[in-house]
Design a protein around this motif. Sequence first.
Motif, mmCIF file in Angstrom:
data_model
loop_
_atom_site.group_PDB
_atom_site.id
_atom_site.type_symbol
_atom_site.label_atom_id
_atom_site.label_comp_id
_atom_site.label_asym_id
_atom_site.label_seq_id
_atom_site.Cartn_x
_atom_site.Cartn_y
_atom_site.Cartn_z
ATOM 1 N N VAL A 21 0.787 -1.244 -0.036
ATOM 2 C CA VAL A 21 0.005 -0.119 0.012
ATOM 3 C C VAL A 21 0.705 1.096 0.138
ATOM 4 O O VAL A 21 1.942 1.549 0.790
ATOM 5 N N VAL A 22 0.404 2.246 -0.643
ATOM 6 C CA VAL A 22 1.025 3.356 -0.570
ATOM 7 C C VAL A 22 0.299 4.560 0.587
ATOM 8 O O VAL A 22 -0.829 4.621 0.137
ATOM 9 N N ILE A 23 1.151 5.307 1.180
ATOM 10 C CA ILE A 23 0.425 6.149 2.148
ATOM 11 C C ILE A 23 1.040 7.386 1.887
ATOM 12 O O ILE A 23 2.268 7.879 1.775
ATOM 13 N N LYS A 24 0.172 8.514 1.673
ATOM 14 C CA LYS A 24 0.367 9.811 1.483
ATOM 15 C C LYS A 24 0.904 10.521 2.745
ATOM 16 O O LYS A 24 -0.198 10.515 3.468
ATOM 17 N N LEU A 25 2.080 10.839 3.064
ATOM 18 C CA LEU A 25 2.465 11.708 4.069
ATOM 19 C C LEU A 25 1.944 13.007 4.313
ATOM 20 O O LEU A 25 1.644 13.518 3.015
ATOM 21 N N PRO A 26 1.701 13.329 5.308
ATOM 22 C CA PRO A 26 1.029 14.859 5.525
ATOM 23 C C PRO A 26 1.924 16.074 4.924
ATOM 24 O O PRO A 26 3.132 15.764 5.104
ATOM 25 N N ASP A 27 1.463 16.895 4.650
ATOM 26 C CA ASP A 27 2.078 18.088 4.158
ATOM 27 C C ASP A 27 3.012 18.639 5.290
ATOM 28 O O ASP A 27 4.082 19.310 5.017
ATOM 29 N N SER A 28 2.564 18.465 6.405
ATOM 30 C CA SER A 28 3.574 18.993 7.579
ATOM 31 C C SER A 28 4.954 18.297 7.621
ATOM 32 O O SER A 28 5.746 18.661 8.220
ATOM 33 N N VAL A 29 5.055 17.039 6.852
ATOM 34 C CA VAL A 29 6.157 16.354 7.213
ATOM 35 C C VAL A 29 7.203 16.961 5.902
ATOM 36 O O VAL A 29 6.859 16.852 4.773
ATOM 37 N N GLN A 30 8.156 17.473 6.470
ATOM 38 C CA GLN A 30 9.238 17.883 5.387
ATOM 39 C C GLN A 30 10.540 17.131 5.647
ATOM 40 O O GLN A 30 11.298 17.724 6.463
ATOM 41 N N PHE A 104 10.392 13.244 10.405
ATOM 42 C CA PHE A 104 9.572 13.063 11.633
ATOM 43 C C PHE A 104 10.141 11.902 12.608
ATOM 44 O O PHE A 104 11.367 11.568 12.160
ATOM 45 N N ASP A 105 9.588 11.699 13.888
ATOM 46 C CA ASP A 105 10.457 10.845 14.544
ATOM 47 C C ASP A 105 9.858 9.373 14.217
ATOM 48 O O ASP A 105 8.785 9.055 14.488
ATOM 49 N N ALA A 106 10.993 8.495 13.738
ATOM 50 C CA ALA A 106 10.815 7.256 13.031
ATOM 51 C C ALA A 106 10.370 6.307 14.039
ATOM 52 O O ALA A 106 9.181 5.483 14.030
ATOM 53 N N GLU A 107 11.053 6.208 15.239
ATOM 54 C CA GLU A 107 10.632 5.326 16.267
ATOM 55 C C GLU A 107 9.058 5.453 16.802
ATOM 56 O O GLU A 107 8.692 4.472 17.000
ATOM 57 N N LYS A 108 9.014 6.825 17.005
ATOM 58 C CA LYS A 108 7.371 6.975 17.590
ATOM 59 C C LYS A 108 6.272 6.779 16.626
ATOM 60 O O LYS A 108 5.576 6.250 16.813
ATOM 61 N N PHE A 109 6.931 6.909 15.283
ATOM 62 C CA PHE A 109 6.055 6.639 14.041
ATOM 63 C C PHE A 109 5.438 5.318 13.771
ATOM 64 O O PHE A 109 4.480 4.973 13.798
ATOM 65 N N PHE A 110 6.588 4.392 13.769
ATOM 66 C CA PHE A 110 6.663 3.018 13.435
ATOM 67 C C PHE A 110 6.625 2.064 14.756
ATOM 68 O O PHE A 110 6.030 0.965 14.736
ATOM 69 N N GLY A 111 7.210 2.496 15.923
ATOM 70 C CA GLY A 111 7.016 1.750 17.111
ATOM 71 C C GLY A 111 7.896 0.527 16.953
ATOM 72 O O GLY A 111 7.286 -0.435 17.525
ATOM 73 N N TYR A 112 8.850 0.757 16.420
ATOM 74 C CA TYR A 112 9.579 -0.473 16.068
ATOM 75 C C TYR A 112 10.286 -1.019 17.176
ATOM 76 O O TYR A 112 10.617 -2.182 17.186
ATOM 77 N N GLY A 113 10.761 -0.448 18.032
ATOM 78 C CA GLY A 113 11.539 -1.097 19.282
ATOM 79 C C GLY A 113 12.810 -1.791 18.626
ATOM 80 O O GLY A 113 13.580 -1.184 17.926
#
Length: 269
Positions: A21-30, A104-113
């Motif tokens: 699946v393709v996810i469109k990231l929000p415009d706030s993510v630069q 963006f904060d990758a660990e918080k975003f994905f929660g990958y631990g």
Amino acid sequence: MSFDEFNAAGPGGLFRADVPVVIKLPDSVQGLGREGVAQRLGNMLVTLFTEPSDKNHPGRWETRDIRLREFFADETYMTSPDTWHRIVSNIRNSPADVNAVIGFDAEKFFGYGRSLYAANLWISHRGVFTKSHFDEFENFNIALEGRKRFIIAPPGSREYYPRSVLRGFGDKSQVFDMDNVDTQRYPRLVPKLAQRRDLILEAGEMLYLPLGWWHQAESLDEVNVNVNFWLKSAKIFRRPHVLGVALYTYAYRKLTRVYHYKPTEVQSS
């Protein structure tokens, strides 16, 4: 898929659904493009992959480590008509750089631990092609600059006519390009091709590519900057072919000192 829909499902929901699946990231993510990456990471040691610009070339790539600023400073790396060059660097151990590059904060975003295997920075030029193969990881690929065309097909083994596992090529197909298939020679692949997905990943989008799905990629623009996250998953135990090939191929390449596609790993300072 919208960003809100992705947040509702979460990475775990995508893993269970097990479809790309393709996810469109929000415009706030630069995130950063080439200039920002060069400015922030120019002194970083990266792995340069070099191979003939031939989709049917059967051999392996050659690799060597260089500084990222060297890659940007030498235009032949981006313009050579007969050679493909791509940069890869695993920046997993420098989370500040990961977050700065993607925005963006990758660990918080994905929660990958502890499931994070690699966070790879990729830089390539137009035409660079990755032959059809599968990965043993769940994969999120974020496009920061440029576009890449992906062809993706469902998991399988014999249907894809895998290359010799004894030579460390078991994760790759004899059919290098799913756009150019001799169906008389490879008839078992025909039903899988009917299920293929063909997409162009644009800057500001993220592709979820499930573990074990076959795929190929082609860079479409002058400069293409991507970051992908490889996440370990128990799903691999439900795909014994993927697990077996991954273990054997890793051991083979380690013992024979063939590059096993673990890019130069940057250590945080």
